[in-house]
Design an enzyme around this catalytic site. Structure first.
Site, PDB file in Angstrom:
ATOM      1  N   SER A   1     -15.192  75.992  -8.938  1.00 50.80           N
ATOM      2  CA  SER A   1     -14.056  75.739  -9.836  1.00 50.80           C
ATOM      3  C   SER A   1     -13.002  76.822  -9.657  1.00 50.80           C
ATOM      4  O   SER A   1     -13.307  78.010  -9.701  1.00 50.80           O
ATOM      5  CB  SER A   1     -14.524  75.758 -11.296  1.00 50.80           C
ATOM      6  OG  SER A   1     -15.380  74.670 -11.512  1.00 50.80           O
TER       7      SER A   1
ATOM      8  N   GLU B   1     -10.272  81.061 -12.379  1.00 51.45           N
ATOM      9  CA  GLU B   1     -11.627  81.603 -12.521  1.00 51.45           C
ATOM     10  C   GLU B   1     -11.919  82.492 -11.310  1.00 51.45           C
ATOM     11  O   GLU B   1     -12.564  83.529 -11.421  1.00 51.45           O
ATOM     12  CB  GLU B   1     -12.635  80.443 -12.579  1.00 51.45           C
ATOM     13  CG  GLU B   1     -14.072  80.903 -12.636  1.00 51.45           C
ATOM     14  CD  GLU B   1     -15.079  79.766 -12.722  1.00 51.45           C
ATOM     15  OE1 GLU B   1     -14.835  78.773 -13.435  1.00 51.45           O
ATOM     16  OE2 GLU B   1     -16.127  79.881 -12.067  1.00 51.45           O
TER      17      GLU B   1
ATOM     18  N   ARG C   1     -16.836  83.651 -18.225  1.00 55.71           N
ATOM     19  CA  ARG C   1     -16.694  84.040 -16.809  1.00 55.71           C
ATOM     20  C   ARG C   1     -16.254  85.504 -16.661  1.00 55.71           C
ATOM     21  O   ARG C   1     -15.452  85.843 -15.791  1.00 55.71           O
ATOM     22  CB  ARG C   1     -15.702  83.121 -16.070  1.00 55.71           C
ATOM     23  CG  ARG C   1     -16.137  81.687 -15.999  1.00 55.71           C
ATOM     24  CD  ARG C   1     -17.428  81.485 -15.194  1.00 55.71           C
ATOM     25  NE  ARG C   1     -17.890  80.118 -15.334  1.00 55.71           N
ATOM     26  CZ  ARG C   1     -18.749  79.732 -16.284  1.00 55.71           C
ATOM     27  NH1 ARG C   1     -19.282  80.603 -17.120  1.00 55.71           N
ATOM     28  NH2 ARG C   1     -19.129  78.484 -16.369  1.00 55.71           N
TER      29      ARG C   1
HETATM   30  C1  LIG Z   1     -19.949  74.889  -4.586  1.00 58.29           C
HETATM   31  C2  LIG Z   1     -19.801  75.942  -5.638  1.00 58.29           C
HETATM   32  C3  LIG Z   1     -20.275  75.718  -6.922  1.00 58.29           C
HETATM   33  C4  LIG Z   1     -20.156  76.708  -7.905  1.00 58.29           C
HETATM   34  N1  LIG Z   1     -20.632  76.438  -9.155  1.00 58.29           N
HETATM   35  C5  LIG Z   1     -20.517  77.375 -10.122  1.00 58.29           C
HETATM   36  C6  LIG Z   1     -21.001  77.129 -11.448  1.00 58.29           C
HETATM   37  O1  LIG Z   1     -21.549  76.075 -11.752  1.00 58.29           O
HETATM   38  N2  LIG Z   1     -20.843  78.102 -12.369  1.00 58.29           N
HETATM   39  C7  LIG Z   1     -20.255  79.307 -12.081  1.00 58.29           C
HETATM   40  O2  LIG Z   1     -20.156  80.175 -12.961  1.00 58.29           O
HETATM   41  N3  LIG Z   1     -19.784  79.574 -10.836  1.00 58.29           N
HETATM   42  C8  LIG Z   1     -19.899  78.644  -9.855  1.00 58.29           C
HETATM   43  N4  LIG Z   1     -19.434  78.899  -8.601  1.00 58.29           N
HETATM   44  C9  LIG Z   1     -18.728  80.168  -8.340  1.00 58.29           C
HETATM   45  C10 LIG Z   1     -19.609  81.306  -7.792  1.00 58.29           C
HETATM   46  O3  LIG Z   1     -20.658  80.821  -6.979  1.00 58.29           O
HETATM   47  C11 LIG Z   1     -20.188  82.174  -8.897  1.00 58.29           C
HETATM   48  O4  LIG Z   1     -19.180  82.768  -9.691  1.00 58.29           O
HETATM   49  C12 LIG Z   1     -21.062  83.294  -8.331  1.00 58.29           C
HETATM   50  O5  LIG Z   1     -21.749  83.903  -9.367  1.00 58.29           O
HETATM   51  C13 LIG Z   1     -20.249  84.346  -7.558  1.00 58.29           C
HETATM   52  O6  LIG Z   1     -21.187  85.138  -6.840  1.00 58.29           O
HETATM   53  P1  LIG Z   1     -20.787  85.795  -5.440  1.00 58.29           P
HETATM   54  O7  LIG Z   1     -21.918  86.650  -5.020  1.00 58.29           O
HETATM   55  O8  LIG Z   1     -20.355  84.775  -4.468  1.00 58.29           O
HETATM   56  O9  LIG Z   1     -19.555  86.688  -5.890  1.00 58.29           O
HETATM   57  P2  LIG Z   1     -18.308  87.134  -5.015  1.00 58.29           P
HETATM   58  O10 LIG Z   1     -17.433  85.958  -4.756  1.00 58.29           O
HETATM   59  O11 LIG Z   1     -18.764  87.900  -3.838  1.00 58.29           O
HETATM   60  O12 LIG Z   1     -17.568  88.106  -6.029  1.00 58.29           O
HETATM   61  C14 LIG Z   1     -17.051  87.585  -7.239  1.00 58.29           C
HETATM   62  C15 LIG Z   1     -16.688  88.769  -8.154  1.00 58.29           C
HETATM   63  O13 LIG Z   1     -17.875  89.477  -8.489  1.00 58.29           O
HETATM   64  C16 LIG Z   1     -17.753  90.848  -8.094  1.00 58.29           C
HETATM   65  N5  LIG Z   1     -19.066  91.289  -7.603  1.00 58.29           N
HETATM   66  C17 LIG Z   1     -19.860  90.698  -6.687  1.00 58.29           C
HETATM   67  N6  LIG Z   1     -21.004  91.421  -6.529  1.00 58.29           N
HETATM   68  C18 LIG Z   1     -20.901  92.480  -7.357  1.00 58.29           C
HETATM   69  C19 LIG Z   1     -21.733  93.604  -7.657  1.00 58.29           C
HETATM   70  N7  LIG Z   1     -22.931  93.787  -7.076  1.00 58.29           N
HETATM   71  N8  LIG Z   1     -21.305  94.506  -8.565  1.00 58.29           N
HETATM   72  C20 LIG Z   1     -20.096  94.368  -9.179  1.00 58.29           C
HETATM   73  N9  LIG Z   1     -19.276  93.328  -8.937  1.00 58.29           N
HETATM   74  C21 LIG Z   1     -19.659  92.397  -8.045  1.00 58.29           C
HETATM   75  C22 LIG Z   1     -16.707  90.860  -6.979  1.00 58.29           C
HETATM   76  O14 LIG Z   1     -16.089  92.126  -6.875  1.00 58.29           O
HETATM   77  C23 LIG Z   1     -15.747  89.776  -7.487  1.00 58.29           C
HETATM   78  O15 LIG Z   1     -14.901  90.313  -8.487  1.00 58.29           O
HETATM   79  C24 LIG Z   1     -19.541  77.939  -7.601  1.00 58.29           C
HETATM   80  C25 LIG Z   1     -19.058  78.167  -6.298  1.00 58.29           C
HETATM   81  C26 LIG Z   1     -19.178  77.178  -5.327  1.00 58.29           C
HETATM   82  C27 LIG Z   1     -18.677  77.451  -3.944  1.00 58.29           C
END
Ligand SMILES: Cc1cc2nc3c(=O)[nH]c(=O)nc-3n(C[C@H](O)[C@H](O)[C@H](O)COP(=O)(O)OP(=O)(O)OC[C@H]3O[C@@H](n4cnc5c(N)ncnc54)[C@H](O)[C@@H]3O)c2cc1C
Length: 307
Positions: free
Chosen positions: A230, A300, A181
């Site tokens: 998570s 996480e 992660r």
């Molecule tokens: C129902 C549900 C299920 C999920 N299942 C999983 C799973 O199975 N596996 C898993 O790994 N995760 C899971 N997640 C968590 C999440 O969806 C992932 O980690 C996802 O990849 C985060 O993407 P985001 O665009 O929402 O990031 P954000 O929440 O917007 O940001 C997360 C981090 O990434 C950074 N970030 C975002 N965009 C950029 C960019 N362009 N450049 C640099 N940094 C950036 C942000 O600064 C922050 O530190 C789940 C979440 C939910 C709500």
């Protein structure tokens, strides 16, 4: 640290898209909690983003890029700086490499769901494990998102990013220190684009796998309440959810923030939970894990902003 007028002065004349000042992040986060961003900037183009970063850097204003806010909590005291929302950069293309491999290139604001559907429509396999993860490409690369024994690092070929100093750089997978992660990329780097190496597959098999995964997620995850997936990282050989369940914490709550009775590694917002409620509940779980099992449960989710 920066207040509204400093950010307005820095960005007011260059941003063509929207900028919202003192904007509550609870409106955008999947958990529906979070304090105000000094400014929420809707990024519309790479060119503009470079200028934004240079201006913010010049004035020592903090910034953080976000995608779909499905893995981040902004504390209730808010984030004193600019939150750069990348959703406007969402193009996806497909190309074959000279070696005959297939590659999908996606801008960081594209959602994983768009990416998974795009690959399936082209009969390209390798991305199915991302089905049902509600994040963006940028968030998934930054977090090295994973599921079902696969992670983003397994299919990444190259990424392009913007350094904290506004320079564009391309990195090959071998140059990125991916971990569990984590991408290990330098702080303040902004992922612009990612190329994924995929293989030719069978469209029906790919679609079947995606449906299977989405069905599994609907059965196992508490998707009927706002959540952030998570909350804690798994431990080697032991899912964090199982540990939390064993400690009898399912259903424990701090106001409207509750440890989901359906999946113990999810905290759900039953209505009016605040970031402080969620963080207090996280602290309850961590304290109990340390006291009863001697285990340090690490989050996480990314936590930013001020108390
Ligand atoms: C129902 C549900 C299920 C999920 N299942 C999983 C799973 O199975 N596996 C898993 O790994 N995760 C899971 N997640 C968590 C999440 O969806 C992932 O980690 C996802 O990849 C985060 O993407 P985001 O665009 O929402 O990031 P954000 O929440 O917007 O940001 C997360 C981090 O990434 C950074 N970030 C975002 N965009 C950029 C960019 N362009 N450049 C640099 N940094 C950036 C942000 O600064 C922050 O530190 C789940 C979440 C939910 C709500």
């Amino acid at each position: 640290m920066a207040d509204r007028s400093e950010i307005q002065e820095a960005l007011g004349d260059i941003v063509t898209g929207k900028i919202l000042y003192d904007e509550p992040m609870s409106r955008y986060a999947s958990l529906c909690v979070g304090g105000n961003a000094g400014a929420l900037v809707f990024v519309e183009s790479e060119k503009e983003l470079i200028e934004i970063v240079l201006r913010l850097k010049e004035r020592k204003i903090n910034f953080i890029p976000v995608g779909n806010l499905t893995n981040i909590i902004v504390r209730d005291g808010g984030y004193r700086g600019a939150i750069l929302l990348m959703k406007g950069l969402r193009k996806i293309n497909c190309a074959s490499t000279p070696e005959g491999d297939y590659c999908i290139s996606a801008q960081s604001g594209a959602t994983l769901s768009m990416l998974v559907s795009f690959a399936a429509a082209k009969a390209l396999t390798g991305l199915e494990f991302c089905a049902g993860i509600p994040g963006s490409v940028g968030g998934a690369v930054w977090m090295n998102a994973g599921a079902y024994g696969k992670e983003i690092k397994d299919i990444i070929q190259t990424i392009s990013l913007l350094t904290a100093y506004g320079e564009k750089k391309t990195l090959r997978r071998e140059e990125i220190s991916f971990g569990y992660r984590s991408s290990g990329l330098p702080p303040e780097s902004i992922i612009l684009n990612a190329q994924f190496k995929l293989e030719n597959g069978h469209i029906e098999q790919i679609k079947g796998k995606i449906s299977e995964i989405i069905k599994w997620r609907q059965e196992k995850h508490p998707l009927n309440f706002p959540n952030a997936g998570s909350i804690f990282k798994n431990l080697p050989g032991q899912p964090a959810g199982r540990l939390i369940e064993e400690m009898g914490l399912k259903g424990t709550s701090c106001n409207d923030a509750e440890v989901s009775p359906k999946h113990a590694n999810f905290i759900v917002n039953k209505g009016k939970a605040t970031a402080s409620d969620v963080l207090a509940l996280i602290a309850v779980i961590q304290t109990k894990a340390k006291k009863e099992k001697g285990i340090n449960l690490e989050t996480e989710i990314v936590i930013v902003g001020e108390d």
